[in-house]
Design an enzyme around this catalytic site. Structure first.
Site, short mmCIF file in Angstrom:
data_model
loop_
_atom_site.label_atom_id
_atom_site.label_comp_id
_atom_site.label_asym_id
_atom_site.label_seq_id
_atom_site.Cartn_x
_atom_site.Cartn_y
_atom_site.Cartn_z
N ASP A 90 -36.95 -50.21 24.24
CA ASP A 90 -35.70 -50.31 23.48
C ASP A 90 -35.58 -51.70 22.85
O ASP A 90 -36.25 -52.64 23.28
CB ASP A 90 -34.47 -50.02 24.36
CG ASP A 90 -34.28 -51.03 25.48
OD1 ASP A 90 -35.28 -51.46 26.09
OD2 ASP A 90 -33.12 -51.41 25.76
N GLU A 155 -33.46 -51.69 28.87
CA GLU A 155 -33.49 -53.08 29.33
C GLU A 155 -32.44 -53.92 28.61
O GLU A 155 -31.77 -54.74 29.22
CB GLU A 155 -34.89 -53.68 29.10
CG GLU A 155 -35.14 -54.97 29.89
CD GLU A 155 -34.67 -56.22 29.17
OE1 GLU A 155 -34.67 -57.27 29.82
OE2 GLU A 155 -34.29 -56.17 27.99
N1 BES Z 1 -37.19 -60.32 26.84
C1 BES Z 1 -35.88 -60.63 27.29
C2 BES Z 1 -35.86 -61.54 28.49
C3 BES Z 1 -36.15 -62.94 28.07
C4 BES Z 1 -35.18 -63.63 27.37
C5 BES Z 1 -37.37 -63.49 28.29
C6 BES Z 1 -35.45 -64.88 26.91
C7 BES Z 1 -37.65 -64.74 27.81
C8 BES Z 1 -36.69 -65.43 27.09
C9 BES Z 1 -35.14 -59.37 27.61
O1 BES Z 1 -35.43 -58.32 26.73
C10 BES Z 1 -33.67 -59.63 27.47
O2 BES Z 1 -33.23 -59.94 26.41
N2 BES Z 1 -32.93 -59.51 28.55
C11 BES Z 1 -31.52 -59.53 28.52
C12 BES Z 1 -31.06 -58.88 29.78
C13 BES Z 1 -29.63 -58.45 29.78
C14 BES Z 1 -29.29 -57.51 28.66
C15 BES Z 1 -29.28 -57.83 31.11
C16 BES Z 1 -31.01 -60.95 28.43
O3 BES Z 1 -31.62 -61.89 28.97
O4 BES Z 1 -29.99 -61.14 27.76
ZN ZN Z 2 -34.29 -58.75 24.87
#
Ligand code: BES
Ligand code: ZN
Length: 458
Positions: A90, A155
């Site tokens: 997603d 996610e």
């Molecule tokens: N890929 C990201 C996580 C991430 C963010 C890794 C920044 C490295 C740097 C993931 O898809 C994401 O955006 N996660 C969300 C989680 C939330 C919606 C629970 C986030 O961190 O905002």
């Molecule tokens: Zn993300």
């Protein structure tokens, strides 16, 4: 050690086709937050399952109350280790569309960067794993490890149904290691292994006053203004030094230790480059901590969105009937989202001015995580990354969240390796998201090498 010849030449020869296939994956707008895209997330899950099958895995699609979960399997190496690869298909909403230089769901390469929503977060990084598996299966007809691929479609909206799926399918998902590519390298050419992620507690705060918007002349001064009330509430959340002023907020924060802070201090990092990347006039944050420390090892409480009153052209003399804020806290070990929710509610209740009704609604959350980087999995990863990038990896923290990581460790009791291939400035979640084309290919090489290295550790 260079990458095994057969894998290297297979991956080199199939670069063009791999990229074309990734383009197909990126063209499907699998925006999990928007129900009008529900058919697209289903189509994306089907596309991904078909792609797993085409390289030689079996694949099943599991429907949930939300978006489907795809599970791929290859179990032809009895006695060898079993690894689980996790990623998400997603993507975040693409709006505002007018800020994109090319359409978000029409992948375009400019200057070695592949621009598209989901290019780096996370379709490109998920798909490079498929390409690594394909390199093994096409050249050797087998893999040196047993593989489970778990791809979810929620996610970006908090992985609501994934923990229960893992809980209910522990036999299917039992593994010796979890590997995830959904993060970034510290700098171009510098491969990186993550040692921590922050957690999240996300809230909506609604303030309601009069039953309708009021004339600000006839009623201004007579009732509490919900926008002002909300501003007052939000202003109590920090002190002047950037510390969070919610009672008890830091109680469960684990001390990071001197060694970890020293290691952070040794990384090649320049405050001004980082500032320039943000476009902010200056950096700001909690007193007593460096920028990287603030982003990796300290919790935050931030307004993510605000809505109230008249925001159109010109002036309108009106007293809004309601105001709303989206507020999210990034958490660090050992803070827990449910406890932070309790503290947030208590705080808002305490500071809310009279004359309005205030409600705090939790939207989603996730636990923070810190890795124990000892053990054969991490040694294998160090060698595999050095093979693909010609340079030893650095160990870095991360300010973002991947809620399922803590679930994997807790439920499956397997170590989690996070090796991502994004880059600083990649615009994840923003307009003009990109992934470096070279990193997509290098990432596939690193993962192909990883499976050989993991097998060697046995
Ligand atoms: N890929 C990201 C996580 C991430 C963010 C890794 C920044 C490295 C740097 C993931 O898809 C994401 O955006 N996660 C969300 C989680 C939330 C919606 C629970 C986030 O961190 O905002
Ligand atoms: Zn993300």
């Amino acid at each position: 050690m260079p990458l095994a010849n057969d894998l290297a030449s297979y991956l080199a020869d199939s670069r063009k086709r791999s990229l074309d296939e990734l383009f197909e994956f990126l063209r499907i707008p699998s925006v999990s937050a928007r129900s009008e895209h529900n058919a697209d997330t289903v189509r994306t899950a089907e596309w991904f399952a078909a792609s797993l099958r085409s390289v030689g895995l079996t694949a099943t699609i599991h429907s949930t109350m939300g978006h489907p979960i795809v599970v791929g399997e290859w179990r032809g190496a009895p006695g060898a280790q079993t690894v689980l690869v996790y990623g998400h298909y997603d993507v975040q909403p693409a709006e505002p569309l007018d800020l994109w230089d090319s359409p978000p769901f029409e992948p375009t390469v400019r200057d070695g960067k592949l621009f598209a929503r989901g290019s780096v977060d996370d379709k490109g990084q998920l798909f490079l794993h498929v390409k690594a598996l394909q390199a093994h299966l096409a050249t050797r007809k087998k893999l040196p490890v047993n593989v489970i691929v778990l791809a979810e479609g929620e996610e970006e909206v908090g992985s609501e149904h994934l923990a229960e799926f893992i809980q209910a399918n522990q036999t299917l998902l039992a593994c010796d290691a979890v590997v995830i590519s959904d993060s970034s390298m510290f700098a171009p050419g510098l491969p990186s292994i993550l040692s921590s992620l922050r957690g999240l507690a996300y809230f909506q705060i609604d303030v309601v006053g009069p039953s309708v918007d009021l004339h600000s002349g006839s009623y201004g001064g007579a009732v509490m203004n919900p926008a002002m009330a909300l501003a007052r509430i939000l202003a109590t959340m920090h002190d002047a030094d950037g510390h969070i002023a919610i009672t008890g907020f830091y109680d469960d924060v684990r001390d990071w230790g001197v060694a970890a802070r020293e290691a952070i201090g040794k990384l090649p990092f320049d405050d001004n480059d980082f500032r320039a990347e943000t476009g902010s006039p200056s950096l700001f944050g909690e007193k007593g901590y460096s920028t990287l420390e603030r982003v990796w090892m300290r919790p935050t409480c931030e307004v993510n969105g605000l809505l109230s009153g008249y925001t159109g052209e010109g002036a309108k003399t009106v007293l809004p009937s309601k105001a709303m804020a989206k507020v999210s806290c990034r958490l660090v070990p050992d803070q827990r989202p449910d406890e932070i929710e309790r503290l947030m509610r208590a705080h808002v209740e305490r500071v809310a001015p009279p004359g309005v009704t205030v409600t705090v609604r939790p939207l989603h959350g996730g636990h923070p995580w810190r890795a124990d980087l000892d053990g054969p999995l991490f040694d294998a990863a160090r060698r595999a990354l050095a093979t693909a990038f010609g340079r030893d990896p650095v160990i870095v923290g991360e300010g973002g969240s991947i809620p399922v990581v803590d679930d994997f460790q807790r439920i499956l009791k397997a170590p989690v390796l996070l090796m991502g291939f994004g880059l600083p400035g990649e615009n994840a979640h923003a307009p003009n998201e990109w992934m470096a084309v070279e990193n997509f290919h290098r990432g596939a090489e690193a993962v192909a090498a990883l499976w050989d290295e993991v097998a060697r550790e046995r």
